[in-house]
Motif scaffolding. Structure first.
Motif, PDB file in Angstrom:
ATOM      1  N   ILE A 141       2.023  22.538 -43.252  1.00  0.00           N
ATOM      2  CA  ILE A 141       1.766  21.199 -42.724  1.00  0.00           C
ATOM      3  C   ILE A 141       2.423  21.156 -41.150  1.00  0.00           C
ATOM      4  N   PHE A 142       1.706  20.460 -40.312  1.00  0.00           N
ATOM      5  CA  PHE A 142       2.059  20.250 -38.964  1.00  0.00           C
ATOM      6  C   PHE A 142       3.178  19.502 -39.073  1.00  0.00           C
ATOM      7  N   ILE A 143       4.458  20.159 -38.335  1.00  0.00           N
ATOM      8  CA  ILE A 143       5.637  19.012 -38.373  1.00  0.00           C
ATOM      9  C   ILE A 143       5.692  18.735 -36.985  1.00  0.00           C
ATOM     10  N   ASN A 144       5.638  17.743 -36.612  1.00  0.00           N
ATOM     11  CA  ASN A 144       5.670  16.899 -35.284  1.00  0.00           C
ATOM     12  C   ASN A 144       7.008  16.336 -35.032  1.00  0.00           C
ATOM     13  N   VAL A 145       7.924  16.824 -34.159  1.00  0.00           N
ATOM     14  CA  VAL A 145       9.317  16.282 -34.259  1.00  0.00           C
ATOM     15  C   VAL A 145       9.109  15.205 -33.194  1.00  0.00           C
ATOM     16  N   ARG A 146       9.512  13.842 -33.493  1.00  0.00           N
ATOM     17  CA  ARG A 146       9.832  13.040 -32.457  1.00  0.00           C
ATOM     18  C   ARG A 146      11.060  13.002 -32.004  1.00  0.00           C
ATOM     19  N   THR A 147      11.337  12.914 -30.697  1.00  0.00           N
ATOM     20  CA  THR A 147      12.837  13.064 -30.179  1.00  0.00           C
ATOM     21  C   THR A 147      12.903  11.568 -29.107  1.00  0.00           C
ATOM     22  N   ASP A 148      13.978  10.702 -29.445  1.00  0.00           N
ATOM     23  CA  ASP A 148      14.024   9.309 -28.835  1.00  0.00           C
ATOM     24  C   ASP A 148      14.875   9.259 -27.646  1.00  0.00           C
ATOM     25  N   PRO A 179       8.082  10.109 -27.093  1.00  0.00           N
ATOM     26  CA  PRO A 179       7.598   8.650 -26.893  1.00  0.00           C
ATOM     27  C   PRO A 179       8.497   7.899 -25.507  1.00  0.00           C
ATOM     28  N   CYS A 180       7.531   7.245 -24.773  1.00  0.00           N
ATOM     29  CA  CYS A 180       8.156   6.524 -23.669  1.00  0.00           C
ATOM     30  C   CYS A 180       8.332   7.083 -22.312  1.00  0.00           C
ATOM     31  N   ILE A 181       8.250   8.537 -22.403  1.00  0.00           N
ATOM     32  CA  ILE A 181       8.144   9.295 -21.049  1.00  0.00           C
ATOM     33  C   ILE A 181       6.938   8.903 -20.355  1.00  0.00           C
ATOM     34  N   THR A 182       7.131   8.635 -19.116  1.00  0.00           N
ATOM     35  CA  THR A 182       5.870   8.266 -18.249  1.00  0.00           C
ATOM     36  C   THR A 182       5.987   8.812 -16.930  1.00  0.00           C
ATOM     37  N   ASN A 183       6.918   9.309 -16.420  1.00  0.00           N
ATOM     38  CA  ASN A 183       6.956   9.820 -15.013  1.00  0.00           C
ATOM     39  C   ASN A 183       6.317  11.249 -15.115  1.00  0.00           C
ATOM     40  N   GLU A 184       5.362  11.534 -14.347  1.00  0.00           N
ATOM     41  CA  GLU A 184       4.691  12.651 -14.140  1.00  0.00           C
ATOM     42  C   GLU A 184       5.723  14.001 -13.947  1.00  0.00           C
ATOM     43  N   MET A 201       2.955   9.302 -25.587  1.00  0.00           N
ATOM     44  CA  MET A 201       2.416   8.034 -26.143  1.00  0.00           C
ATOM     45  C   MET A 201       1.952   6.893 -25.312  1.00  0.00           C
ATOM     46  N   CYS A 202       1.041   6.218 -25.417  1.00  0.00           N
ATOM     47  CA  CYS A 202       0.712   4.957 -24.950  1.00  0.00           C
ATOM     48  C   CYS A 202       1.651   4.130 -24.379  1.00  0.00           C
ATOM     49  N   ARG A 219      -1.167  16.399 -26.655  1.00  0.00           N
ATOM     50  CA  ARG A 219      -1.385  15.387 -27.555  1.00  0.00           C
ATOM     51  C   ARG A 219      -0.906  14.311 -27.026  1.00  0.00           C
ATOM     52  N   ILE A 220      -1.927  13.129 -27.301  1.00  0.00           N
ATOM     53  CA  ILE A 220      -1.718  12.008 -26.784  1.00  0.00           C
ATOM     54  C   ILE A 220      -2.088  10.684 -27.926  1.00  0.00           C
ATOM     55  N   SER A 221      -1.049   9.903 -28.236  1.00  0.00           N
ATOM     56  CA  SER A 221      -1.243   8.928 -29.298  1.00  0.00           C
ATOM     57  C   SER A 221      -0.925   7.426 -28.786  1.00  0.00           C
ATOM     58  N   MET A 222      -1.430   6.746 -29.729  1.00  0.00           N
ATOM     59  CA  MET A 222      -1.424   5.347 -29.333  1.00  0.00           C
ATOM     60  C   MET A 222      -0.392   4.411 -29.716  1.00  0.00           C
TER      61      MET A 222
END
Length: 251
Positions: A141-148, A179-184, A201-202, A219-222
């Motif tokens: 299974i694909f394990i995608n780790v979110r770091t905050d 998530p919440c990274i936005t600066n190019e 993420m959106c 990958r881009i999620s909402m």
């Protein structure tokens, strides 16, 4: 194309985040290639606040209904695993894999009295145990780790994110979600810091999909933002009915 290979394309994989069977059916109708649950949206739908307030069995029920309603590959947000015990977390992941789930998101923060980051070294050790247990049980299974760090607005968010990525990458996970990274510039640094596919993420200030493609985001999620937007429109519609004392606003 299998789910892992969807993260190796030149064009980013757009994950449609869903919360029930109806939203999953809509995603399939609109030709999304994959869907993912939003833990916050499901929690809200069930009357909880986000942060493992619902129990794992409730999540499993929603997942079963989604899987029964679509043929799209489904990845499931398991928050921090619905346990602090890696053996129990591995068992939860196996349960989902046995149902037909192709991927999971697991995050390195927990909600108690507010959201706090877990110790990175300890979390990496837990990931290693989880990976080994899944291997022993032949769970692929694909394990995608979110770091905050960015989500929590840490002062040294970029540096801390890079450090955490290296720890998690070393135990053989499949992808990283920031998530919440936005600066190019920040996104570019993170993408070039690892060989793992990066998921963003959106957010209101997130660059558009073409810009993210150029940055080699995979990958881009909402998140829960589409759900929240629809909830706001529902409230507006009900308010219009009350104000007009008719159902004309519906039509």
């Amino acid at each position: 194309m299998n789910f892992k290979n969807l993260h190796k394309q030149n064009t980013p994989l757009i994950i449609c985040n869903v919360w029930d069977a109806a939203s999953a059916k809509t995603a399939e109708k609109l030709n999304f290639k994959a869907i993912g649950t939003s833990s916050a949206a499901i929690a809200n739908m069930l009357g909880y606040v986000d942060g493992e307030q619902m129990n794992f069995a409730e999540l499993v029920y929603i997942v079963k209904r989604i899987l029964a309603s679509t043929s799209l590959p489904l990845t499931v947000d398991i928050e921090a695993g619905f346990s602090r015990n890696p053996t129990e977390i591995a068992a939860h992941i196996k349960t989902l894999a046995d149902l037909g789930v192709v991927g999971i998101n697991i995050e390195d923060s927990i909600v108690t009295n507010g959201r706090t980051l877990l110790n990175a070294a300890d979390f990496a050790k837990d990931l290693s145990v989880i990976k080994q247990l899944l291997k022993e049980n032949e769970v692929n299974i694909f394990i995608n780790v979110r770091t905050d760090p960015f989500l929590l607005g840490r002062n040294n968010a970029l540096m801390e994110t890079k450090e955490r990525i290296k720890r998690y990458e070393s135990v053989g996970i499949d992808g990283i979600f920031v998530p919440c990274i936005t600066n190019e510039s920040d996104i570019s640094v993170v993408v070039n810091h690892t060989t793992l596919p990066i998921n963003v993420m959106c957010m209101p200030d997130l660059p558009d999909f073409n810009a993210l493609k150029k940055l080699n985001v995979k990958r881009i999620s909402m998140g829960n933002f589409v759900f929240d937007s629809l909830s706001d429109r529902f409230e507006d519609a009900l308010g219009s009915i009350v104000e007009s004392q008719s159902f004309k606003p519906v039509f």
